[in-house]
Design an enzyme around this catalytic site. Structure first.
Site, PDB file in Angstrom:
ATOM      1  N   LYS A 171      -1.155   9.070  12.485  1.00  0.00           N
ATOM      2  CA  LYS A 171       0.127   8.544  12.037  1.00  0.00           C
ATOM      3  C   LYS A 171       1.226   8.915  13.035  1.00  0.00           C
ATOM      4  CE  LYS A 171      -1.309   6.801   8.100  1.00  0.00           C
ATOM      5  NZ  LYS A 171      -1.202   5.370   7.759  1.00  0.00           N
ATOM      6  N   HIS A 230      -7.516  -2.671   5.762  1.00  0.00           N
ATOM      7  CA  HIS A 230      -6.888  -1.471   5.221  1.00  0.00           C
ATOM      8  C   HIS A 230      -7.569  -1.184   3.894  1.00  0.00           C
ATOM      9  CE1 HIS A 230      -3.773   0.410   2.575  1.00  0.00           C
ATOM     10  NE2 HIS A 230      -3.681   1.202   3.624  1.00  0.00           N
ATOM     11  N   GLU A 260      -0.640   0.124  15.152  1.00  0.00           N
ATOM     12  CA  GLU A 260      -0.639  -0.523  13.838  1.00  0.00           C
ATOM     13  C   GLU A 260       0.750  -0.527  13.207  1.00  0.00           C
ATOM     14  OE1 GLU A 260      -2.777   0.548   9.546  1.00  0.00           O
ATOM     15  OE2 GLU A 260      -3.777   1.063  11.437  1.00  0.00           O
ATOM     16  N   ASP A 279      -6.120  -6.477   3.021  1.00  0.00           N
ATOM     17  CA  ASP A 279      -6.552  -5.518   2.008  1.00  0.00           C
ATOM     18  C   ASP A 279      -6.697  -6.260   0.683  1.00  0.00           C
ATOM     19  OD1 ASP A 279      -6.759  -3.515   0.068  1.00  0.00           O
ATOM     20  OD2 ASP A 279      -5.328  -2.189   1.049  1.00  0.00           O
ATOM     21  N   ASP A 339      -0.734   4.546  14.114  1.00  0.00           N
ATOM     22  CA  ASP A 339      -0.176   3.790  12.990  1.00  0.00           C
ATOM     23  C   ASP A 339       1.252   4.231  12.708  1.00  0.00           C
ATOM     24  OD1 ASP A 339       0.340   2.411  10.667  1.00  0.00           O
ATOM     25  OD2 ASP A 339      -1.240   3.361   9.482  1.00  0.00           O
ATOM     26  N   GLU A 389      -1.604  -4.358   6.524  1.00  0.00           N
ATOM     27  CA  GLU A 389      -1.556  -3.494   5.352  1.00  0.00           C
ATOM     28  C   GLU A 389      -0.492  -3.949   4.355  1.00  0.00           C
ATOM     29  OE1 GLU A 389      -0.407   1.134   4.220  1.00  0.00           O
ATOM     30  OE2 GLU A 389      -1.105   0.663   6.242  1.00  0.00           O
TER      31      GLU A 389
END
Length: 409
Positions: A214, A346, A269, A319, A243, A296
């Site tokens: 992250k 995701h 991401e 997702d 991400d 996502e």
């Protein structure tokens, strides 16, 4: 036929720092759960994923959708599910609250996923098995292709499926070998540098060949430092994804993404706002050949269509507990196959449902068996939790979609 319904608001506080990202600092992993109980005693379970507050609103909307299925036979429903999906998603008053996004679309996902689970249980097979045994026409009958006619008509969808059916047999070995996973939990936003370092070592030891960190810190230097820590520990042969969870403006994204290229990310991401298709197109061109992963927080097939049309996405992360459920997931996977863009979902379901869907994507549609996100924080709550061995998802064999939760209220 469907005799009763049960809607449950399930919330699961997770460990300190777990699940945190640049935007969502203190998540409570939660499911808006739909259960459809038929007259033979079978229960179909489906859910949508939230981070806590508002989960009750999704449950209330799911109740509305699910009530309309009482008295219906699951086989009859699924024989023309695309028509039902279109009707429910365009219900005039609920549509005003979307359309096809937000609370109402999450609720539709919960109900849709329960239908697919009940369908598989009625046939006594895992969901992946049910899906790979359907004919192209049967698959397309479960889909709503409205607003996609400029890119994917019913006839084109059937042809795309038939064209890829020829290689099904050659792709069946994935059932025995398992589907590759990647570890998202090495680098949650609130984790210290040292914890990130230790988690990377554990992931490599556990057989993972890809992992995700992250980013999106207020100070870009923190992101760059941590990204290089992961690369240093993982080595050059491991795929490392970054991400940002929508944290940056476009100018910020261009600047920081160019700096992050020095550690060779496999993808970056959600760098900016998920509705800003043209910003992602601009960024993708600015940082090529580094690719963007998107999806996502993309709520429906129409916006995914736009991302594909503009060439913004190198990977699509649709997702099934975020869009309108399994039906819309398959629709988007078909679109991606047309564009030859990989689908790497995701996993708002922690991999439970998606382990079935990636098998379908690979075996039936011919998508590359790249890898599937793995997040372990809710495993203890599932009746049949995902099984990961040496970095691979072991193929589930129980009937249904692996979404049954323990101790339902």
């Amino acid at each position: 036929m469907i005799k009763n319904i049960r809607i449950s608001d399930r919330r699961f506080p997770i460990g300190k720092g777990a699940g945190s990202d640049a935007i969502h600092r203190d998540p409570i992993y939660s499911y808006a759960v739909t259960q459809l109980i038929d007259d033979s005693g079978l229960t179909g379970t489906g859910f949508a994923f939230t981070l806590g507050e508002g989960n009750d609103l999704v449950c209330k909307a799911a109740q509305f959708y699910a009530e309309q299925l009482k008295g219906k036979d699951i086989e009859e429903l699924m024989a023309a599910f695309g028509t039902l999906f279109n009707q429910l998603s365009n219900e005039q008053q609920f549509r005003w609250l979307g359309p096809h996004k937000g609370v109402v679309h999450l609720a539709l996902a919960s109900v849709t996923n329960a239908c697919y689970d009940l369908w598989a249980k009625k046939r006594g097979v895992p969901l992946w098995k049910l899906l790979i045994d359907l004919s192209p026409e049967q698959i397309v009958n479960t889909l709503d292709l409205s607003y996609l006619e400029d890119e994917l008509t019913r006839e084109q969808a059937i042809k795309l499926l038939k064209d890829n059916y020829a290689g099904k047999t050659n792709r069946m070995p994935v059932i025995a070998t398992g589907y590759p996973g990647y570890d998202t939990s090495i680098g949650w936003f609130n984790y210290s540098d040292e914890k990130v370092r230790e988690n990377c070592k554990k992931a490599v030891a556990n057989g993972f060949t890809a992992m995700k960190l992250k980013v999106g810190s207020a100070e870009a230097e923190r992101d760059i430092r941590r990204a290089h820590i992961v690369r240093e520990v993982a080595g050059d042969d491991i795929r490392v994804m970054l991400d940002a969870n929508q944290q940056w403006t476009l100018p910020q994204a261009i600047s920081i993404c160019k700096r992050l290229q020095s550690m060779n990310p496999y993808w970056i991401e959600e760098p900016t706002h998920p509705d800003d298709v043209l910003a992602h197109k601009t960024l993708a061109e600015a940082i090529a050949p580094t690719k963007l992963a998107l999806g996502e927080h993309v709520p429906n097939r129409i916006i995914f269509k736009n991302y594909l049309q503009t060439g913004s996405a190198g990977f699509i992360q649709v997702d099934a507990v975020r869009v309108g459920g399994v039906s819309e997931f398959i629709t988007i996977s078909l679109l991606c196959r047309k564009y030859n863009i990989p689908v790497v979902p995701h996993v708002g379901d922690m991999g439970q449902l998606h382990q079935h869907l990636v098998l379908f994507n690979h075996i039936v549609l011919g998508h590359e068996a790249l890898f599937l996100e793995h997040i372990p924080h809710l495993q203890q709550y599932f009746t049949h939790p995902v099984v990961i061995e040496n970095g691979f998802y072991i193929t589930p064999m129980e009937a249904g979609s692996s979404c049954d939760l323990k101790q339902m209220d």
